[in-house]
Design a protein around this motif. Sequence first.
Motif, PDB file in Angstrom:
ATOM      1  N   ASP A 386      42.470  31.184  28.312  1.00 24.56           N
ATOM      2  CA  ASP A 386      42.814  30.133  29.249  1.00 24.56           C
ATOM      3  C   ASP A 386      42.190  28.989  28.805  1.00 24.56           C
ATOM      4  O   ASP A 386      41.391  29.074  27.984  1.00 24.56           O
ATOM      5  CB  ASP A 386      42.702  30.635  30.806  1.00 24.56           C
ATOM      6  CG  ASP A 386      41.157  30.693  31.189  1.00 24.56           C
ATOM      7  OD1 ASP A 386      40.565  30.692  30.224  1.00 24.56           O
ATOM      8  OD2 ASP A 386      41.042  30.355  32.209  1.00 24.56           O
ATOM      9  N   THR A 388      41.193  26.170  31.348  1.00 23.24           N
ATOM     10  CA  THR A 388      40.213  25.477  32.283  1.00 23.24           C
ATOM     11  C   THR A 388      39.050  26.405  32.508  1.00 23.24           C
ATOM     12  O   THR A 388      39.339  27.557  33.020  1.00 23.24           O
ATOM     13  CB  THR A 388      40.916  25.331  33.607  1.00 23.24           C
ATOM     14  OG1 THR A 388      42.250  24.636  33.433  1.00 23.24           O
ATOM     15  CG2 THR A 388      39.935  24.584  34.544  1.00 23.24           C
ATOM     16  N   ASP A 682      39.002  33.421  33.296  1.00 23.81           N
ATOM     17  CA  ASP A 682      37.686  33.008  34.555  1.00 23.81           C
ATOM     18  C   ASP A 682      38.599  33.397  35.803  1.00 23.81           C
ATOM     19  O   ASP A 682      37.731  33.805  36.616  1.00 23.81           O
ATOM     20  CB  ASP A 682      37.274  31.661  34.627  1.00 23.81           C
ATOM     21  CG  ASP A 682      38.265  30.744  34.705  1.00 23.81           C
ATOM     22  OD1 ASP A 682      39.331  30.801  34.743  1.00 23.81           O
ATOM     23  OD2 ASP A 682      37.723  29.487  34.880  1.00 23.81           O
ATOM     24  N   GLY A 683      39.768  32.988  35.988  1.00 23.69           N
ATOM     25  CA  GLY A 683      40.201  33.235  37.527  1.00 23.69           C
ATOM     26  C   GLY A 683      40.963  34.335  37.798  1.00 23.69           C
ATOM     27  O   GLY A 683      41.205  35.112  37.049  1.00 23.69           O
ATOM     28  N   ASN A 685      43.867  34.580  38.448  1.00 24.38           N
ATOM     29  CA  ASN A 685      45.007  34.285  37.734  1.00 24.38           C
ATOM     30  C   ASN A 685      45.303  34.786  36.473  1.00 24.38           C
ATOM     31  O   ASN A 685      46.312  35.273  35.903  1.00 24.38           O
ATOM     32  CB  ASN A 685      45.952  32.794  37.705  1.00 24.38           C
ATOM     33  CG  ASN A 685      44.903  32.030  37.006  1.00 24.38           C
ATOM     34  OD1 ASN A 685      43.582  32.329  36.837  1.00 24.38           O
ATOM     35  ND2 ASN A 685      45.434  30.843  36.567  1.00 24.38           N
ATOM     36  N   ASP A 686      44.129  35.166  35.924  1.00 26.92           N
ATOM     37  CA  ASP A 686      44.019  35.695  34.495  1.00 26.92           C
ATOM     38  C   ASP A 686      43.862  37.358  34.875  1.00 26.92           C
ATOM     39  O   ASP A 686      44.065  37.924  33.673  1.00 26.92           O
ATOM     40  CB  ASP A 686      42.634  35.311  33.684  1.00 26.92           C
ATOM     41  CG  ASP A 686      42.723  34.089  33.654  1.00 26.92           C
ATOM     42  OD1 ASP A 686      43.783  33.360  33.480  1.00 26.92           O
ATOM     43  OD2 ASP A 686      41.828  32.999  33.890  1.00 26.92           O
TER      44      ASP A 686
HETATM   45 CA   LIG Z   1      41.741  29.729  34.877  1.00 30.41          CA
END
Ligand SMILES: [Ca+2]
Length: 706
Positions: A386, A388, A682-683, A685-686
């Motif tokens: 990703d 960000t 990291d998030g 959403n991943d």
């Molecule tokens: Ca992210």
Amino acid sequence: MVHKAAIRFSDAGRTEYTLSKETQDAGFGIEADELASIVRGHDTKGFNTHGGTEGIAKEVSSSFTDGISSSDVSRRQDIYGVNKYTEKPPRGFWTFVWEALHDLTLIILMVCAVVSIGVGIGTEGLPKGMYDGVGILLSIFLVVLVTAVSDYKQSLQFRDLDKEKKKIFVQVTRDGYRQKISIYDLVVGDIVNLSTGDIVPADGIFIFGYNLLIDESSLSGESEPLDVNQEKPFLLCGTKVQDGYATMLVTAVGMRTEWGKLMETLSEETDDETPLQVKLNGVATIIGKIGLVFAVLTFLVLTTRFLVVKFVHQEFSHWSSGDALKLLDFFAIAVTIIVVAVPEGLPLAVTLSLAFAMKKLMNDKALVRHLSACETMGSATSICTDKTGTLTTNHMVVDRIWFSGKNKELKGNEVKTETSETILAIFLQVIFLNTGAEVVKDKDGKTTILGQPTESALLELGILLGGDFDAFRQQYQIKNVEPFSSVRKKMSVLVTLPEGGTRAFCKGASEIVLGLCNKMIDCDGHSVDLSEEHMKNITNVINGFANEALRTLCLAFKDMDDGCNEDSIPEDGYTLVAVVGIKDPVRPGVMDAVRTCLAAGITVRMVTGDNIYTAKAIARECGILTEDGLALEGSEFRNKNPLEMKAIVSNIQVMARSLPSDKHTLVSYLRNVGEVVSVTGDGTNDAPALHESDIGLAMGIAGTEL
Ligand SMILES: [Ca+2]
Ligand SMILES: Nc1ncnc2c1ncn2[C@@H]1O[C@H](COP(=O)(O)OP(=O)(O)OP(=O)(O)O)[C@@H](O)[C@H]1O
């Protein structure tokens, strides 16, 4: 109140509810077990008996606004327990020795050794007859020792990893201000702030919040998410916040929660063998079996020959000790074949080298969940990352602002002097009211911003422009919130203005929010219709920001008619206020890393939720996007049929505006065409994509369990 008290009184009379002395002395009004079972059993009756959320908060002497006082913590731990789970005692060194001894070849060898010693001494006497047998025993000892030591060390390492993995922080309100504490320090009575993606850290009761959706699949296996609100207020530890935002009163911690009980049965370590180990073990077994067959054959052939010779010489009735020795010799030869043939050490060597690799990675601050990851990582042919937080630093600052009225891009510090007051006022409203982040003051009166980097950047700008967060929050009343999610890519709120009237605010991904607008503010602060011309202009501004690798957001508002429905936030008819460009610089070293990967024959792909131009700009900067590479938006990918997808999937270098499910689809198609895919992210959403991948590298920032 009187009514509640009456119910409580009568109920108390009926159930003979008496408090233990310890609880009373500590100043609490409810027993730990009783409180835990109310929430665990979703016992609405018991809940009402104790006066609902307010009543229970009083009984555990907590306040919704100030939380508990931190001097109280140990008293609470004495009565209500600590937020830790009892774990099975770790296995000691000797269990590993014992396990290593349970190996068929080793057992055969031991039997041989004993027989050999016995017969050896019988025929050749001491000490000469012992040498062979003792030699075998010594090597058995060595193998057992090495296996046990390496297994034991590995289990110690896993225990360390486990501890590392469980270091999760949550946001609570204590002593009147919001702060971060470790989940282990959580006690009953704490007020916890939950937002999308969090794991509920203890059992509790919903106090206040919006659109809270809880995924209980980790506990009940039920995949349909559950609404939690004032009517259905029970929150269980270990479940996941799928959407929304809430504050919760902690009612049970540690072993009193369902999760704690589950953990107790689960905390047994599971053996995980790496694919290579499995293969090698397979090979070792096959070779071993072949060896065994040959050994048996050899033994049979030798014995038969011996017997035939004896038969021919008609000595069948004369048996000497020499004959026995000869037979034993045949047996020894057979055993030697087995010993030589079984590649005992092969899997062991792999374990050792992988454990070594893991240790090295850990020194580099990478946490390896599964030993197998070290190995698979080595064979990856494709990396999906990703943007960000992984490629970029995640330290965001608003770099450019465009106001619709001004038609001019501004740097942060020019905004105040060059913008009309009406516009500035609305701009500050959007920033301070439509946010999931918070400006908090700690004990020493220092202000910090708690929240996602994107939102923190906006709040910082608001403060820079002279806005006062607390004042805004006191004057305006927030009626409804639809928090940011990676799927919607925007956040909206509904607010009652101090001068009367209701206003909706919306901020989020630039093209998406722009699509919801049909008006904009002109230089005097009046709303005017958005013409084609305006649209083109604004799109140019957005793309201009994006091409400079800025993350772009649009901010908009809508004045609502009187008596509008407060349960829903409108999805169209907004008035555009501003476009902001947020800078999020590329991490130093990323370019080199990408180059190294490419040199090693690994394709790097960027899958991001951000704007396509922003994504392309960053991808070019990192060296991911090349001249002939394919960059597309998630929606474009989503709408292709499986055949088309398969055809293009290998060429994709950048996928922008992707939904979490797109990441997942991409990874599964890549695997489909035979790539070994590693995913970093990291998030929350991943998470789906990380699950699907061969190797998931979670860049541990948020407390997202995978
Ligand atoms: Ca992210
Ligand atoms: N808190 C927020 N409120 C409103 N909009 C937001 C917020 N955070 C991000 N956005 C918008 O949503 C877009 C996508 O966010 P999303 O979470 O899907 O991707 P990301 O995780 O930030 O990026 P990546 O996938 O590269 O890590 C951003 O480009 C931004 O325009």
